[in-house]
Motif scaffolding. Structure first.
Motif, PDB file in Angstrom:
ATOM      1  N   VAL A  24       0.838  -1.205   0.000  1.00  0.00           N
ATOM      2  CA  VAL A  24       0.000   0.000   0.000  1.00  0.00           C
ATOM      3  C   VAL A  24       0.871   1.253   0.000  1.00  0.00           C
ATOM      4  O   VAL A  24       0.610   2.212  -0.734  1.00  0.00           O
ATOM      5  CB  VAL A  24      -0.965  -0.016   1.208  1.00  0.00           C
ATOM      6  N   THR A  25       1.901   1.253   0.805  1.00  0.00           N
ATOM      7  CA  THR A  25       2.813   2.403   0.862  1.00  0.00           C
ATOM      8  C   THR A  25       3.465   2.634  -0.493  1.00  0.00           C
ATOM      9  O   THR A  25       3.567   3.775  -0.965  1.00  0.00           O
ATOM     10  CB  THR A  25       3.881   2.193   1.947  1.00  0.00           C
ATOM     11  N   SER A  26       3.868   1.567  -1.140  1.00  0.00           N
ATOM     12  CA  SER A  26       4.489   1.680  -2.459  1.00  0.00           C
ATOM     13  C   SER A  26       3.514   2.247  -3.487  1.00  0.00           C
ATOM     14  O   SER A  26       3.865   3.144  -4.268  1.00  0.00           O
ATOM     15  CB  SER A  26       4.998   0.308  -2.907  1.00  0.00           C
ATOM     16  N   TYR A  27       2.278   1.737  -3.497  1.00  0.00           N
ATOM     17  CA  TYR A  27       1.263   2.252  -4.419  1.00  0.00           C
ATOM     18  C   TYR A  27       0.982   3.730  -4.155  1.00  0.00           C
ATOM     19  O   TYR A  27       0.844   4.528  -5.085  1.00  0.00           O
ATOM     20  CB  TYR A  27      -0.042   1.473  -4.294  1.00  0.00           C
ATOM     21  N   ARG A  28       0.865   4.099  -2.888  1.00  0.00           N
ATOM     22  CA  ARG A  28       0.590   5.495  -2.537  1.00  0.00           C
ATOM     23  C   ARG A  28       1.708   6.397  -3.049  1.00  0.00           C
ATOM     24  O   ARG A  28       1.460   7.453  -3.647  1.00  0.00           O
ATOM     25  CB  ARG A  28       0.446   5.630  -1.023  1.00  0.00           C
ATOM     26  N   ASN A  29       2.946   6.000  -2.816  1.00  0.00           N
ATOM     27  CA  ASN A  29       4.079   6.809  -3.263  1.00  0.00           C
ATOM     28  C   ASN A  29       4.139   6.904  -4.783  1.00  0.00           C
ATOM     29  O   ASN A  29       4.431   7.973  -5.333  1.00  0.00           O
ATOM     30  CB  ASN A  29       5.387   6.241  -2.708  1.00  0.00           C
ATOM     31  N   SER A  30       3.847   5.811  -5.466  1.00  0.00           N
ATOM     32  CA  SER A  30       3.842   5.838  -6.937  1.00  0.00           C
ATOM     33  C   SER A  30       2.756   6.775  -7.463  1.00  0.00           C
ATOM     34  O   SER A  30       2.981   7.526  -8.412  1.00  0.00           O
ATOM     35  CB  SER A  30       3.619   4.431  -7.490  1.00  0.00           C
ATOM     36  N   ALA A  31       1.578   6.716  -6.854  1.00  0.00           N
ATOM     37  CA  ALA A  31       0.480   7.591  -7.282  1.00  0.00           C
ATOM     38  C   ALA A  31       0.851   9.055  -7.083  1.00  0.00           C
ATOM     39  O   ALA A  31       0.610   9.888  -7.970  1.00  0.00           O
ATOM     40  CB  ALA A  31      -0.791   7.259  -6.511  1.00  0.00           C
ATOM     41  N   ARG A  32       1.416   9.360  -5.942  1.00  0.00           N
ATOM     42  CA  ARG A  32       1.809  10.754  -5.680  1.00  0.00           C
ATOM     43  C   ARG A  32       2.848  11.225  -6.680  1.00  0.00           C
ATOM     44  O   ARG A  32       2.757  12.348  -7.209  1.00  0.00           O
ATOM     45  CB  ARG A  32       2.354  10.882  -4.262  1.00  0.00           C
ATOM     46  N   THR A  33       3.838  10.403  -6.945  1.00  0.00           N
ATOM     47  CA  THR A  33       4.884  10.765  -7.893  1.00  0.00           C
ATOM     48  C   THR A  33       4.298  10.994  -9.279  1.00  0.00           C
ATOM     49  O   THR A  33       4.611  11.979  -9.952  1.00  0.00           O
ATOM     50  CB  THR A  33       5.971   9.670  -7.950  1.00  0.00           C
ATOM     51  N   PHE A  34       3.414  10.108  -9.711  1.00  0.00           N
ATOM     52  CA  PHE A  34       2.802  10.251 -11.024  1.00  0.00           C
ATOM     53  C   PHE A  34       1.997  11.537 -11.112  1.00  0.00           C
ATOM     54  O   PHE A  34       2.130  12.299 -12.073  1.00  0.00           O
ATOM     55  CB  PHE A  34       1.911   9.042 -11.342  1.00  0.00           C
ATOM     56  N   ILE A  35       1.167  11.796 -10.108  1.00  0.00           N
ATOM     57  CA  ILE A  35       0.324  12.992 -10.137  1.00  0.00           C
ATOM     58  C   ILE A  35       1.172  14.253 -10.122  1.00  0.00           C
ATOM     59  O   ILE A  35       0.932  15.185 -10.887  1.00  0.00           O
ATOM     60  CB  ILE A  35      -0.682  12.968  -8.971  1.00  0.00           C
ATOM     61  N   ARG A  36       2.162  14.296  -9.256  1.00  0.00           N
ATOM     62  CA  ARG A  36       2.994  15.507  -9.149  1.00  0.00           C
ATOM     63  C   ARG A  36       3.853  15.753 -10.380  1.00  0.00           C
ATOM     64  O   ARG A  36       4.097  16.908 -10.749  1.00  0.00           O
ATOM     65  CB  ARG A  36       3.903  15.387  -7.927  1.00  0.00           C
ATOM     66  N   SER A  37       4.331  14.693 -11.025  1.00  0.00           N
ATOM     67  CA  SER A  37       5.344  14.869 -12.059  1.00  0.00           C
ATOM     68  C   SER A  37       4.892  14.580 -13.484  1.00  0.00           C
ATOM     69  O   SER A  37       5.487  15.119 -14.422  1.00  0.00           O
ATOM     70  CB  SER A  37       6.541  13.957 -11.755  1.00  0.00           C
ATOM     71  N   TYR A  38       3.888  13.728 -13.664  1.00  0.00           N
ATOM     72  CA  TYR A  38       3.613  13.258 -15.008  1.00  0.00           C
ATOM     73  C   TYR A  38       2.152  13.374 -15.459  1.00  0.00           C
ATOM     74  O   TYR A  38       1.874  13.246 -16.651  1.00  0.00           O
ATOM     75  CB  TYR A  38       4.017  11.779 -15.135  1.00  0.00           C
ATOM     76  N   THR A  40      -1.304  14.265 -16.937  1.00  0.00           N
ATOM     77  CA  THR A  40      -1.847  15.240 -17.875  1.00  0.00           C
ATOM     78  C   THR A  40      -3.219  15.675 -17.358  1.00  0.00           C
ATOM     79  O   THR A  40      -3.752  15.119 -16.392  1.00  0.00           O
ATOM     80  CB  THR A  40      -2.023  14.605 -19.271  1.00  0.00           C
ATOM     81  N   GLU A  41      -3.799  16.631 -18.043  1.00  0.00           N
ATOM     82  CA  GLU A  41      -5.138  17.081 -17.659  1.00  0.00           C
ATOM     83  C   GLU A  41      -6.147  15.923 -17.777  1.00  0.00           C
ATOM     84  O   GLU A  41      -7.004  15.755 -16.916  1.00  0.00           O
ATOM     85  CB  GLU A  41      -5.581  18.266 -18.534  1.00  0.00           C
ATOM     86  N   ALA A  42      -6.020  15.129 -18.827  1.00  0.00           N
ATOM     87  CA  ALA A  42      -6.922  13.977 -19.002  1.00  0.00           C
ATOM     88  C   ALA A  42      -6.746  12.975 -17.858  1.00  0.00           C
ATOM     89  O   ALA A  42      -7.728  12.405 -17.362  1.00  0.00           O
ATOM     90  CB  ALA A  42      -6.661  13.299 -20.344  1.00  0.00           C
ATOM     91  N   ASP A  43      -5.509  12.763 -17.440  1.00  0.00           N
ATOM     92  CA  ASP A  43      -5.262  11.863 -16.305  1.00  0.00           C
ATOM     93  C   ASP A  43      -5.944  12.383 -15.049  1.00  0.00           C
ATOM     94  O   ASP A  43      -6.571  11.621 -14.304  1.00  0.00           O
ATOM     95  CB  ASP A  43      -3.754  11.728 -16.019  1.00  0.00           C
ATOM     96  N   LEU A  44      -5.836  13.669 -14.809  1.00  0.00           N
ATOM     97  CA  LEU A  44      -6.424  14.260 -13.604  1.00  0.00           C
ATOM     98  C   LEU A  44      -7.951  14.156 -13.615  1.00  0.00           C
ATOM     99  O   LEU A  44      -8.563  13.882 -12.578  1.00  0.00           O
ATOM    100  CB  LEU A  44      -5.979  15.712 -13.448  1.00  0.00           C
ATOM    101  N   VAL A  45      -8.551  14.339 -14.782  1.00  0.00           N
ATOM    102  CA  VAL A  45     -10.007  14.180 -14.891  1.00  0.00           C
ATOM    103  C   VAL A  45     -10.392  12.740 -14.566  1.00  0.00           C
ATOM    104  O   VAL A  45     -11.352  12.487 -13.827  1.00  0.00           O
ATOM    105  CB  VAL A  45     -10.500  14.594 -16.299  1.00  0.00           C
ATOM    106  N   GLU A  46      -9.641  11.781 -15.108  1.00  0.00           N
ATOM    107  CA  GLU A  46      -9.911  10.373 -14.815  1.00  0.00           C
ATOM    108  C   GLU A  46      -9.747  10.093 -13.321  1.00  0.00           C
ATOM    109  O   GLU A  46     -10.570   9.403 -12.714  1.00  0.00           O
ATOM    110  CB  GLU A  46      -8.970   9.468 -15.614  1.00  0.00           C
ATOM    111  N   PHE A  47      -8.698  10.624 -12.717  1.00  0.00           N
ATOM    112  CA  PHE A  47      -8.459  10.398 -11.285  1.00  0.00           C
ATOM    113  C   PHE A  47      -9.579  10.997 -10.436  1.00  0.00           C
ATOM    114  O   PHE A  47      -9.958  10.428  -9.423  1.00  0.00           O
ATOM    115  CB  PHE A  47      -7.111  10.973 -10.849  1.00  0.00           C
ATOM    116  N   GLU A  48     -10.094  12.156 -10.848  1.00  0.00           N
ATOM    117  CA  GLU A  48     -11.206  12.746 -10.099  1.00  0.00           C
ATOM    118  C   GLU A  48     -12.404  11.803 -10.072  1.00  0.00           C
ATOM    119  O   GLU A  48     -13.042  11.636  -9.032  1.00  0.00           O
ATOM    120  CB  GLU A  48     -11.599  14.096 -10.708  1.00  0.00           C
ATOM    121  N   ALA A  49     -12.698  11.181 -11.215  1.00  0.00           N
ATOM    122  CA  ALA A  49     -13.810  10.227 -11.265  1.00  0.00           C
ATOM    123  C   ALA A  49     -13.521   9.013 -10.394  1.00  0.00           C
ATOM    124  O   ALA A  49     -14.405   8.522  -9.669  1.00  0.00           O
ATOM    125  CB  ALA A  49     -14.072   9.793 -12.706  1.00  0.00           C
ATOM    126  N   LEU A  50     -12.295   8.528 -10.433  1.00  0.00           N
ATOM    127  CA  LEU A  50     -11.909   7.378  -9.594  1.00  0.00           C
ATOM    128  C   LEU A  50     -12.010   7.724  -8.108  1.00  0.00           C
ATOM    129  O   LEU A  50     -12.450   6.900  -7.297  1.00  0.00           O
ATOM    130  CB  LEU A  50     -10.492   6.924  -9.937  1.00  0.00           C
TER     131      LEU A  50
END
Length: 150
Positions: A24-38, A40-50
């Motif tokens: 869980v810690t690994s997944y959380r850190n990966s998600a944070r890294t992806f959101i902060r660094s990589y 896109t706007e489309a990704d963020l819209v998808e994440f909001e729905a999730l």
């Protein structure tokens, strides 16, 4: 500085005991890294729905505490002649049926027809058996039905 043999053994022991926590810690850190660094706007819209869907699922899980309270009241279950089973995810219900349901029924076909269309993959399922009939509800609906039976 290199680890001693005792430190390596202690680390291995900790890792073996805490696999789920580490995952869980690994997944959380990966998600944070992806959101902060990589992201896109489309990704963020998808994440909001999730995230909205996850909030809904968490609310259902919290409501299941009320269902569990009924499960722990032997007088209620005796009087109502009700059996209650809570499945964290629909696939857990299918797994149980495949392992314990006997071979006289095609459980996968039953699941695909009766359960899968009614629940999301992460939605908890409450099975209420009353007078030999099985009904399946999400956490909120099961809570409402049990409240009515009481």
């Amino acid at each position: 500085m290199a680890q001693t043999e005792a430190q390596k053994r202690a680390q291995q022991k900790y890792n073996a005991k805490n696999k789920e926590k580490r995952k869980v810690t690994s997944y959380r850190n990966s998600a944070r890294t992806f959101i902060r660094s990589y992201a896109t706007e489309a990704d963020l819209v998808e994440f909001e729905a999730l995230i909205k869907e996850r909030h809904r699922i968490n609310k259902l899980l919290n409501r299941l505490d009320g269902v569990r309270a009924y499960m722990n009241d032997p007088q209620f279950l005796k009087d109502a002649q009700v059996e209650i089973e809570i499945w964290r995810r629909p696939v857990d219900l299918l797994t149980d049926r495949l392992e314990n349901g006997g071979t006289d029924q095609d459980w996968q076909a039953w699941f695909d027809k009766k359960i899968a269309p009614k629940f999301s993959k992460e939605e908890p399922v409450v099975e209420i058996t009353h007078n030999g009939k099985h009904r399946f509800y999400n956490g909120n609906r099961a809570y409402d039905i049990l409240d009515w039976l009481d």
